[in-house]
Design a protein around this motif. Structure first.
Motif, short mmCIF file in Angstrom:
data_model
loop_
_atom_site.label_atom_id
_atom_site.label_comp_id
_atom_site.label_asym_id
_atom_site.label_seq_id
_atom_site.Cartn_x
_atom_site.Cartn_y
_atom_site.Cartn_z
N VAL A 108 24.51 63.62 120.08
CA VAL A 108 24.47 65.07 120.16
C VAL A 108 25.04 65.52 121.49
N MET A 109 25.82 66.57 121.44
CA MET A 109 26.36 67.13 122.67
C MET A 109 25.95 68.60 122.70
N ILE A 110 25.23 68.98 123.73
CA ILE A 110 24.81 70.38 123.81
C ILE A 110 25.74 71.10 124.77
N ILE A 111 26.34 72.19 124.28
CA ILE A 111 27.27 72.98 125.09
C ILE A 111 26.66 74.34 125.34
N ASN A 112 26.78 74.79 126.56
CA ASN A 112 26.35 76.15 126.86
C ASN A 112 27.33 76.79 127.82
N LYS A 113 27.77 77.99 127.49
CA LYS A 113 28.72 78.72 128.33
C LYS A 113 29.92 77.87 128.71
N GLY A 114 30.45 77.15 127.75
CA GLY A 114 31.67 76.40 127.98
C GLY A 114 31.51 75.11 128.74
N LYS A 115 30.28 74.67 128.95
CA LYS A 115 30.04 73.43 129.69
C LYS A 115 29.16 72.49 128.88
N ILE A 116 29.39 71.19 129.06
CA ILE A 116 28.50 70.23 128.43
C ILE A 116 27.24 70.16 129.27
N VAL A 117 26.09 70.40 128.66
CA VAL A 117 24.86 70.32 129.45
C VAL A 117 24.07 69.05 129.13
N ALA A 118 24.29 68.44 128.00
CA ALA A 118 23.59 67.19 127.69
C ALA A 118 24.32 66.44 126.60
N VAL A 119 24.40 65.11 126.75
CA VAL A 119 24.97 64.27 125.71
C VAL A 119 24.08 63.06 125.53
N ASP A 120 23.64 62.78 124.33
CA ASP A 120 22.89 61.55 124.07
C ASP A 120 22.57 61.48 122.59
N THR A 121 21.87 60.38 122.20
CA THR A 121 21.42 60.33 120.82
C THR A 121 20.28 61.35 120.69
N PRO A 122 20.05 61.86 119.49
CA PRO A 122 19.00 62.87 119.34
C PRO A 122 17.65 62.35 119.83
N GLU A 123 17.34 61.08 119.52
CA GLU A 123 16.02 60.54 119.90
C GLU A 123 15.89 60.48 121.41
N ARG A 124 16.92 59.89 122.04
CA ARG A 124 16.81 59.68 123.48
C ARG A 124 16.77 60.99 124.24
N LEU A 125 17.50 61.96 123.71
CA LEU A 125 17.52 63.27 124.35
C LEU A 125 16.10 63.83 124.37
N SER A 126 15.46 63.68 123.24
CA SER A 126 14.10 64.19 123.12
C SER A 126 13.15 63.40 124.02
N ASP A 127 13.35 62.07 124.06
CA ASP A 127 12.53 61.21 124.93
C ASP A 127 12.65 61.60 126.39
N ARG A 128 13.90 61.72 126.81
CA ARG A 128 14.15 61.89 128.23
C ARG A 128 13.60 63.21 128.73
N LEU A 129 13.67 64.21 127.87
CA LEU A 129 13.23 65.52 128.33
C LEU A 129 11.73 65.68 128.23
N SER A 130 11.12 64.97 127.28
CA SER A 130 9.69 65.21 127.12
C SER A 130 8.87 64.32 128.03
N GLY A 131 9.46 63.24 128.53
CA GLY A 131 8.71 62.33 129.40
C GLY A 131 7.58 61.70 128.61
N ASP A 132 6.54 61.24 129.30
CA ASP A 132 5.41 60.64 128.60
C ASP A 132 4.37 61.71 128.34
N ARG A 133 4.48 62.34 127.22
CA ARG A 133 3.52 63.38 126.87
C ARG A 133 2.67 62.90 125.71
N TYR A 134 1.38 63.03 125.85
CA TYR A 134 0.49 62.59 124.76
C TYR A 134 -0.50 63.67 124.43
N LYS A 135 -0.77 63.74 123.14
CA LYS A 135 -1.84 64.63 122.70
C LYS A 135 -3.07 63.74 122.51
N ILE A 136 -4.19 64.12 123.13
CA ILE A 136 -5.40 63.34 122.91
C ILE A 136 -6.53 64.23 122.42
N ARG A 137 -7.40 63.63 121.62
CA ARG A 137 -8.56 64.36 121.12
C ARG A 137 -9.81 63.62 121.59
#
Lengths: 287, 333
Positions: free
Chosen positions: B201-230
């Motif tokens: 996936v390549m995300i473009i905004n205002k004529g610039k590439i802002v992120a390129v990666d596989t969809p999974e990794r993109l989501s991984d990298r941005l979310s960091g280690d986030r966990y929901k606990i009950r």
């Protein structure tokens, strides 16, 4: 190119345009034929063509108004321009299609001189000359119409502009002969040309300052010439306008003179306008 | 293979595309994402040779689109935003015209068109005038047109616009199937579509590439280690315990789902595992953990985050190959 030619031909005859064009052309020719040949008992068929020429005012827009404007409007130019076909190929395909429809109509009218030849003697050379000249003249108008069609995405604008352009081309001689000796007229013409050059420059650079400077320099040169050497202006406008006097060239053919110079003139006229068309399309891609 | 280098496109003073470079390998499906006016269509129009770039180069399988347009264009099938169909032609006539335009040999045209119409499922409308077709079918005819001549590269600008949900799924399957033998670039507003189809996936905004990666990794990298606990117990005590821990950087309280238990989202400090921390806290305080679930950002959220961050000057460059390999290895473990 052949794919485009084939499609355009199909379009002319699957819509009304091709039939309307041919019917209208043959009808008008037939009316003049009846009036000028049959009813006035004259074998001079070339008069018919000379009278029909005015019909190009309507005929040229019919043939060319949608050729390129419709492609831009429907966004189908995206298909053509991303296909492995050159822009020249696209333009030529369209031009030849319009030209072919015109040729078909012209060939149908050949029946009239044949009728004449059955009942009397006709001036074959003059008639063939008329046909060749008329065909070349028509193609000039088609090329101009195609060029205009490439500049707009609106068929009506294209049709009206083509009408005006053909009208001017037909009137050039009349205008030139009455006004070319006039010094003021020539000067005005030179000023208009200078203004057009400045505007063209502005259109390409979008720089008001430089364009204004260019116009001032041009005006200064014209002023100097006007006071020091007014002779330069005599016939200036006339000579320029005469370059577009297609009708004068046609008259040679109608008189049975097969003038190679005129043939070359017509073909170069067509080529120049087809080249303009290619440039317009190319320029839009670079804009 | 598509190679785009330092692409710039100016419209007067407005810069629609600002120095974009990327590569698409054979058999890859690259998704273009971006808000309206981000420069997606402009970039695609430049790649296909419809408009020219102000500067920069595009090469398709080694053929420059400007210097060698015929060869390059032969290799590209393009479906623009608005399918470039002639309303007054039937589907067959139209596709035949496209085949001739692409210089397909006469005897190959019929089998090719039959095959393509079968693939896109438009055989039953082949005799209809295009103006009588619905928007969905016009879109399909546009896609069929892109396939004529069997080009190696497909550029699809929002291929699923105007289709109903069932057709969208069908078209997606078609594109996935095509992806096995083609190199594809597609743009879309629908993020789930991109994550379902694309390998990158390549995300473009205002004529610039802002992120390129596989969809999974993109989501991984941005979310960091986030966990929901009950956690079972008193809500305030639980939240206070997590907030006071040094190893937890972020605590977000969610609405209660289960009676007598609190739902919270936690983020761990770098280098620590928040699950472990949560276990230790629970052990110390005597809480009972009922649920631990990884909480990834959806592509929608990634998209919003990336485009917002880009406006604030943060950029997400593609992970270097070694780093990516390491990450993958870690994942496999």
């Amino acid at each position: 190119m052949s794919a485009i030619f084939k499609r355009e031909m199909k379009m002319y005859f699957s819509s009304m345009i091709g039939y309307v064009f041919i019917a209208f052309f043959v009808l008008v020719t037939a009316i003049y034929f009846s009036l000028l040949n049959i009813l006035s008992l004259s074998p001079q068929f070339e008069y018919v063509f000379s009278s029909v020429i005015m019909m190009f005012l309507i005929l040229a827009p019919i043939l060319t108004m949608r050729l390129l404007s419709e492609e831009t409007k429907q966004k189908t130019d995206q298909l053509l321009l991303t296909s492995p076909v050159s822009v020249t190929g696209i333009v030529l395909g369209k031009f030849f299609a319009a030209s072919a429809v015109f040729l078909i109509a012209l060939l149908i009218t050949a029946i009239f001189p044949i009728i004449l030849s059955v009942y009397g003697t006709i001036a074959t050379a003059q008639i063939i000359g008329s046909y060749v000249g008329f065909f070349l003249l028509g193609n000039c108008f088609i090329a101009v119409g195609l060029w205009i069609s490439s500049m707009t995405d609106n068929q009506i604008v294209s049709a009206v502009a083509t009408f005006v352009a053909v009208f001017l081309l037909l009137m050039v001689e009349t205008i030139v002969s009455s006004a070319s000796g006039n010094l003021t007229f020539s000067l005005m013409f030179a000023v208009v040309v200078a203004l057009l050059i400045a505007l063209y420059f502005y259109n390409n650079t979008k720089d008001k300052g430089i364009s204004a400077c260019i116009f001032v320099v041009e005006a200064a040169i014209l002023a100097v010439l006007y006071f020091k050497k007014p002779g330069v202006f005599y016939g200036l406008a006339g000579n320029f306008a005469y370059m577009f006097a297609v009708l004068t060239r046609y008259n040679n053919f109608a008189m049975g003179i097969f003038d190679i110079g005129s043939v070359v003139y017509f073909i170069s006229f067509i080529c120049v306008f087809l080249y303009f068309t290619v440039r317009v399309i190319e320029k839009r891609r670079w804009a | 293979m598509i190679e785009v280098n330092n692409l710039v496109k100016n419209y007067g003073k407005y810069q629609a595309v600002k120095d974009i470079s990327f590569k698409v390998e054979d058999g890859e499906i690259l998704g273009f994402l971006g808000p309206n006016g981000a420069g997606k269509s402009t970039t695609m129009n430049i790649i296909t040779g419809y408009i020219s770039a102000t500067s920069g180069t595009v090469t398709i399988d080694g053929h420059d689109i400007l210097k060698d347009p015929k060869e390059a264009k032969k290799r590209i099938g393009y479906l623009p935003e608005i399918p470039p169909v002639y309303m007054d032609m039937t589907v067959t006539e139209y596709l035949k015209f496209v085949a001739e335009l692409n210089g397909v040999k006469k005897h190959e045209i019929k089998p090719m068109l039959d095959d393509i119409m079968d693939k896109i499922k438009i055989t039953h409308v082949s005799g209809k005038l295009i103006k009588n077709l619905s928007k969905g079918y016009r879109q399909r005819v546009g896609l069929a047109q892109a396939l004529v001549g069997y080009p190696d590269v497909l550029i699809l600008d929002e291929p699923s616009v105007g289709l109903d949900p069932k057709q969208i799924i069908e078209i997606r399957d078609v594109i996935k199937e095509l992806g096995k033998s083609h190199t594809i670039i597609l743009s879309s507003h629908i993020l789930s579509e991109v994550s379902a189809i694309c390998t990158r996936v390549m995300i473009i905004n205002k004529g610039k590439i802002v992120a390129v990666d596989t969809p999974e990794r993109l989501s991984d990298r941005l979310s960091g280690d986030r966990y929901k606990i009950r956690i079972k117990g008193d809500k305030e005590a639980i939240v206070a315990a997590f907030k006071s821990s040094d190893l937890i950087t972020e605590t977000e309280v969610l609405d209660d789902v289960e009676e007598g238990a609190a739902d919270i989202i936690i983020c761990g400090k770098e280098g620590t595992d928040p699950r472990e921390t949560a276990f230790n806290i629970a052990k110390d305080k005597g809480f009972v953990i009922l649920l631990v679930k990884s909480e990834k950002l959806s592509l929608e959220e990634v998209f919003l985050k990336v485009t917002e961050d880009a406006e604030n000057g943060v950029s997400y460059e593609e992970t270097a190959p070694e780093e990516a390999a390491e990450a993958e290895e870690a994942e496999n473990k």
